[in-house]
Design an enzyme around this catalytic site. Sequence first.
Site, PDB file in Angstrom:
ATOM      1  N   ASP A 163       0.759  -1.401  -0.055  1.00 36.03           N
ATOM      2  CA  ASP A 163      -0.564  -0.132  -0.344  1.00 36.03           C
ATOM      3  C   ASP A 163       0.932   1.624  -0.138  1.00 36.03           C
ATOM      4  O   ASP A 163       1.954   1.451  -0.108  1.00 36.03           O
ATOM      5  CB  ASP A 163      -0.857  -0.044   1.100  1.00 36.03           C
ATOM      6  CG  ASP A 163      -2.522  -1.356   1.395  1.00 36.03           C
ATOM      7  OD1 ASP A 163      -1.949  -1.478  -0.071  1.00 36.03           O
ATOM      8  OD2 ASP A 163      -2.736  -0.673   2.601  1.00 36.03           O
ATOM      9  N   ASP A 164       0.203   2.435  -0.217  1.00 33.06           N
ATOM     10  CA  ASP A 164       0.308   4.012  -0.426  1.00 33.06           C
ATOM     11  C   ASP A 164       1.298   4.645  -0.841  1.00 33.06           C
ATOM     12  O   ASP A 164       1.866   5.296  -0.827  1.00 33.06           O
ATOM     13  CB  ASP A 164       0.965   4.021   1.357  1.00 33.06           C
ATOM     14  CG  ASP A 164      -0.062   3.536   2.187  1.00 33.06           C
ATOM     15  OD1 ASP A 164      -1.003   3.566   1.951  1.00 33.06           O
ATOM     16  OD2 ASP A 164       0.512   3.810   3.506  1.00 33.06           O
ATOM     17  N   HIS A 211      -6.493   3.277  -3.879  1.00 31.89           N
ATOM     18  CA  HIS A 211      -5.775   3.753  -2.385  1.00 31.89           C
ATOM     19  C   HIS A 211      -6.549   4.687  -1.894  1.00 31.89           C
ATOM     20  O   HIS A 211      -5.875   5.375  -1.568  1.00 31.89           O
ATOM     21  CB  HIS A 211      -5.120   3.248  -1.503  1.00 31.89           C
ATOM     22  CG  HIS A 211      -4.497   2.980  -0.435  1.00 31.89           C
ATOM     23  ND1 HIS A 211      -5.340   2.293   0.810  1.00 31.89           N
ATOM     24  CD2 HIS A 211      -3.323   3.116   0.593  1.00 31.89           C
ATOM     25  CE1 HIS A 211      -5.015   2.280   1.829  1.00 31.89           C
ATOM     26  NE2 HIS A 211      -3.399   2.813   1.399  1.00 31.89           N
ATOM     27  N   HIS A 263      -4.975   9.549   0.230  1.00 30.26           N
ATOM     28  CA  HIS A 263      -5.653   8.791   1.960  1.00 30.26           C
ATOM     29  C   HIS A 263      -6.511   9.316   3.242  1.00 30.26           C
ATOM     30  O   HIS A 263      -5.194   9.708   4.347  1.00 30.26           O
ATOM     31  CB  HIS A 263      -4.007   8.354   2.365  1.00 30.26           C
ATOM     32  CG  HIS A 263      -3.746   7.408   2.757  1.00 30.26           C
ATOM     33  ND1 HIS A 263      -3.556   7.638   4.139  1.00 30.26           N
ATOM     34  CD2 HIS A 263      -3.210   6.030   2.156  1.00 30.26           C
ATOM     35  CE1 HIS A 263      -4.130   5.753   5.183  1.00 30.26           C
ATOM     36  NE2 HIS A 263      -3.150   5.277   3.457  1.00 30.26           N
ATOM     37  N   TYR A 269      -6.451   3.105   6.292  1.00 33.86           N
ATOM     38  CA  TYR A 269      -6.769   2.475   7.734  1.00 33.86           C
ATOM     39  C   TYR A 269      -7.288   0.892   7.985  1.00 33.86           C
ATOM     40  O   TYR A 269      -8.120   0.655   9.046  1.00 33.86           O
ATOM     41  CB  TYR A 269      -7.018   3.289   8.808  1.00 33.86           C
ATOM     42  CG  TYR A 269      -6.266   4.879   8.109  1.00 33.86           C
ATOM     43  CD1 TYR A 269      -5.031   5.105   8.947  1.00 33.86           C
ATOM     44  CD2 TYR A 269      -7.266   6.080   7.574  1.00 33.86           C
ATOM     45  CE1 TYR A 269      -3.932   6.552   8.337  1.00 33.86           C
ATOM     46  CE2 TYR A 269      -6.170   7.010   7.667  1.00 33.86           C
ATOM     47  CZ  TYR A 269      -4.983   7.559   7.292  1.00 33.86           C
ATOM     48  OH  TYR A 269      -3.997   8.340   7.594  1.00 33.86           O
ATOM     49  N   HIS A 282       3.837  -2.622   2.852  1.00 27.65           N
ATOM     50  CA  HIS A 282       3.810  -0.834   2.833  1.00 27.65           C
ATOM     51  C   HIS A 282       5.293  -0.857   1.731  1.00 27.65           C
ATOM     52  O   HIS A 282       6.355  -0.643   2.789  1.00 27.65           O
ATOM     53  CB  HIS A 282       3.625   0.253   3.372  1.00 27.65           C
ATOM     54  CG  HIS A 282       2.428   0.231   4.161  1.00 27.65           C
ATOM     55  ND1 HIS A 282       2.356  -0.758   5.141  1.00 27.65           N
ATOM     56  CD2 HIS A 282       0.748   0.827   4.091  1.00 27.65           C
ATOM     57  CE1 HIS A 282       0.879  -0.522   5.703  1.00 27.65           C
ATOM     58  NE2 HIS A 282       0.145   0.578   5.086  1.00 27.65           N
TER      59      HIS A 282
HETATM   60 NI    NI Z   1      -2.531   3.631   3.386  1.00 30.20          NI
END
Ligand code: NI
Length: 300
Positions: A111-112, A162, A166, A203, A255
């Site tokens: 992620d991210d 995603h 965020h 989250y 991540h």
């Molecule tokens: Ni995230």
Amino acid sequence: MILRGDPAGPLAVPAALSGGSMRVWRVWVVPVALLFAIWGCTSPITLVGSVEPAAVAPPALPPAPVPAPAPVPGLGPGAARPHWARNDIPVSPRARRINCDRIRCVALTFDDGPGAYTESLLDILAGYRARATFFVIGRMAFGDGENTLRRMVTEGHELGNHTWDHPQLPLLSQTAIREELGRTQWLVKQATGVTMILMRPPYGLTDPRVAAESRQLGLAQILWDVDTLDWRDHDPSVVARRAIGAGPGSIVLMHDIHRSTVQAVPRVLDDFAARGYRFVTLSELYGGRPAPGRKYYSSR
Ligand code: NI
């Protein structure tokens, strides 16, 4: 003035009040004292030195809605095709047929990103012929990151939405939720030609409105059953140990924006490979298209 008795005594009576005057004084002293007593009970002065009643707390209010991020001009659904949109759409390798009901599969998810270490991670995954799923943030991908997205597609990885920025989606208005998902959906389509079918709420926070918007965009909500907590513990051996705890059909959360996570990945791949696991994308894990709007934690 001449005083009788102790001149300093508290009950000293003026001489002028002796005799008849004294009787009058006695007649009035009781009602006046009573009046003072009543006044004393009701006046605010009696509160001096007493305990103030506790202030009543105001009723709890719901958290203030977070304003939607300012839209980027000319960027998002409905915008004209941007000048930087590419015509040479990256080509995915042929889809693999993997029956995760019969063999051990694990879905590694990152992620991210894309971030500073994502290209290194792609090199590692390529060395193991492992495929993964990347839940990308639109703001991170916009610009240079688009080339990394294209590489992901070329190397058989799956892309998931995603959001753009965020946020905690349940705190946003319905319109802002739609913009957060829609803008990233649009960017990835422009940069890679891919229409994503997965989303992961930041989250892991979702609610019926997030589910409805995801369903509207054709996105399944992908959560996880193994959390490596790699955002907190920047120790490759700790991250690897947690990931390795996954079982058949697990979705592992990591991540790719942390160097320590990328450093943990070879150990994770070695361990799973030694136990006969295949590294699959989410779509491969579900053997097709997961249902839009529905929440998935693993395939077990
Ligand atoms: Ni995230």
